[in-house]
Design an enzyme around this catalytic site. Structure first.
Site, short mmCIF file in Angstrom:
data_model
loop_
_atom_site.label_atom_id
_atom_site.label_comp_id
_atom_site.label_asym_id
_atom_site.label_seq_id
_atom_site.Cartn_x
_atom_site.Cartn_y
_atom_site.Cartn_z
N ASP A 105 0.83 -1.20 0.00
CA ASP A 105 0.00 0.00 0.00
C ASP A 105 0.86 1.25 0.00
O ASP A 105 2.06 1.22 0.33
CB ASP A 105 -0.94 0.00 1.20
CG ASP A 105 -0.22 -0.06 2.54
OD1 ASP A 105 0.84 -0.72 2.62
OD2 ASP A 105 -0.70 0.55 3.52
N GLU A 169 0.12 -1.38 5.75
CA GLU A 169 1.21 -0.89 6.60
C GLU A 169 1.08 0.60 6.84
O GLU A 169 1.51 1.09 7.90
CB GLU A 169 2.56 -1.21 5.94
CG GLU A 169 3.77 -1.00 6.84
CD GLU A 169 4.31 0.43 6.83
OE1 GLU A 169 5.11 0.76 7.72
OE2 GLU A 169 3.91 1.22 5.94
#
Length: 466
Positions: A105, A169
């Site tokens: 991400d 994350e």
């Protein structure tokens, strides 16, 4: 809009690297650039609060791994929040396994602020552009290119290697490494150590030296919610129990607080090595008086010049107010007001942090954790640290490798629940003038092609030497 007359980014044809004596070939060097660009083009923006969609990138990674003969698993806690885990069996069945992890991400990016579209993955003038170029689709691409090179050459590492490409994350990791550690711990059986973001990049202090901070720790995450209660009323009336006033007073105290110096073993080692490198006399770092210790450390950092920037953020805890919310009409005093604070805590300083917050908030404001994760520390006198350091020095003999503690956090926090000790090691050799740390969550994020080539070679030597 971005300034069309802004100077071009620094480029570097790249140093001539020593022969790695390994499987990294021209195909791997081409693939690491292509994979970085193609991953950037997959928009995996994580806006927080559960809003993310990493599945397309997870499928892309799984396809590249399957082409190399691995058996990747795509795992989701919620639809669209894809994670990938795969295992490479090592040649020594008695050796502990190594976890290599990276997240898929990225944080949001506004195209109007960029010189190129942040999800273009444009490759021009020796640079790959786009959101995730350094945080951290470049590292994901290096790992993919490396394991595919191993497959082509028939090479296996000594230790079994578990690969984890994670979601979420950039928020709480609840859909990523937290989910994997809690519900799929069996996939990490045997893992005792890991490497992940974000160390082993070139830091140029401006004096001709090339420093490489190798992360052996990270501060804990302490995101806070503050809530003030008061007496609601008319805005024209005197109100000694104004929730907004109570809240802002507490927020000001928190923002103005000067946290005392607290030296962890990692930071102490970094200060010692930098002092030796710059021939600066080392003050007493074991001074029991906090005020004298603070004066000694602050004075040392001042004498280290720009190099001190690697360690200055991690000699103390920190608290930065970031969000305020109160009221709904100008002539109405609200009965409550709230704020959010980004707190970061050093290893061993969690009790002090909580006690200090109790004092700073006072009797009229409550605080609680919005998100809380532990600080980490890894030994800098270990064989693993030495191996990672030596791999960097093999490809850059003039490298000064310095232990450091990351000011923020990574997926290593969640994987530590499984007993895994982490080092931040995703190597990049960067040209003078390239501010790597400014690329994180910044505008015009980019990475030099030569840095990707350097990184995949160093990773190969490091992992196969561990």
């Amino acid at each position: 809009m971005a300034d069309p007359n802004a100077p071009a980014p620094p480029t570097d044809a790249g140093p001539r690297l020593p022969d790695a004596g390994g499987p990294v070939d021209a195909t791997a060097l081409d693939e690491v650039v292509r994979f970085t660009a193609e991953l950037i083009r997959i928009d995996t923006t994580n806006r927080g609060g559960g809003e993310g969609h990493e599945r397309p990138a997870a499928e892309y990674v799984a396809e590249r791994l399957a082409e190399a003969g691995l058996e990747p698993r795509v795992l989701e806690k919620a639809p669209g929040r894809g994670n990938v885990v795969a295992r490479i069996e090592g040649t020594d069945p008695t050796a502990d396994a190594l976890l290599v992890h990276g997240h898929l991400d990225v944080v949001p990016a506004d195209p109007d602020e960029w010189r190129v579209h942040p999800f273009s993955g444009e490759v021009s003038d020796g640079v790959v552009w786009g959101r995730g170029a350094v945080d951290m689709k470049d590292a994901d691409a290096m790992v993919l290119a490396l394991v595919r090179a191993w497959a082509r050459a028939g090479v296996r590492p000594r230790r079994s290697v578990v690969l984890a490409f994670t979601a979420d994350e950039e928020d709480t990791a609840a859909y990523g490494s937290g989910f994997l550690a809690d519900q799929h711990a069996d996939l990490f059986d045997g893992c005792t150590e890991s490497i992940g973001e974000s160390g082993a990049f070139t830091f140029h202090p401006g004096d001709g030296r090339r420093l490489y901070p190798l992360a052996a720790g990270e501060r804990g995450t302490a995101w806070l919610t503050l809530t003030a209660r008061g007496r609601a009323g008319h805005g024209s009336k005197i109100n000694a129990a104004n929730a907004v006033t109570r809240l802002t007073a507490a927020v000001t105290r928190i923002g103005d607080h000067r946290w005392p110096v607290r030296l962890t073993e990692t930071v102490r080692a970094g200060l010692t090595e930098l002092a030796a490198l710059y021939d600066v006399p080392l003050p007493d770092l074991d001074e029991p008086d906090p005020d004298r210790l603070a004066a000694a450390v602050d004075g040392l950092l001042a004498r280290l010049g720009p190099a001190a920037g690697l360690l200055a953020p991690t000699v103390r805890n920190s608290t930065n107010p970031t969000v305020l919310a109160a009221g709904y009409k100008v002539n109405v005093i609200p009965g409550s007001a709230s704020a959010q604070v980004d707190g970061r805590v050093l290893p061993g300083a969690e009790r002090e942090f909580a006690a200090t917050l109790d004092q700073l908030t006072g009797p009229d404001v409550e605080w609680d954790f919005l998100h809380h994760e532990i600080p980490l520390q890894a030994p800098v006198d270990s064989g693993t640290y030495a191996t990672l350091r030596d791999a960097l020095r093999h490809f850059d003999p003039e490298a000064a490798v310095v232990p450091y503690c990351m000011s923020g956090g990574t997926d290593a926090k969640q994987f530590s629940r499984l007993g895994v000790v982490n080092y931040g090691f995703m190597p990049l050799r960067l040209p003078e003038g390239f501010d790597y740390q400014a690329m994180f969550h910044g505008v015009d994020e980019r990475v030099p092609v030569s840095a990707l080539h350097f990184g995949v070679r160093v990773l190969d030597r490091a992992i196969r030497s561990l």
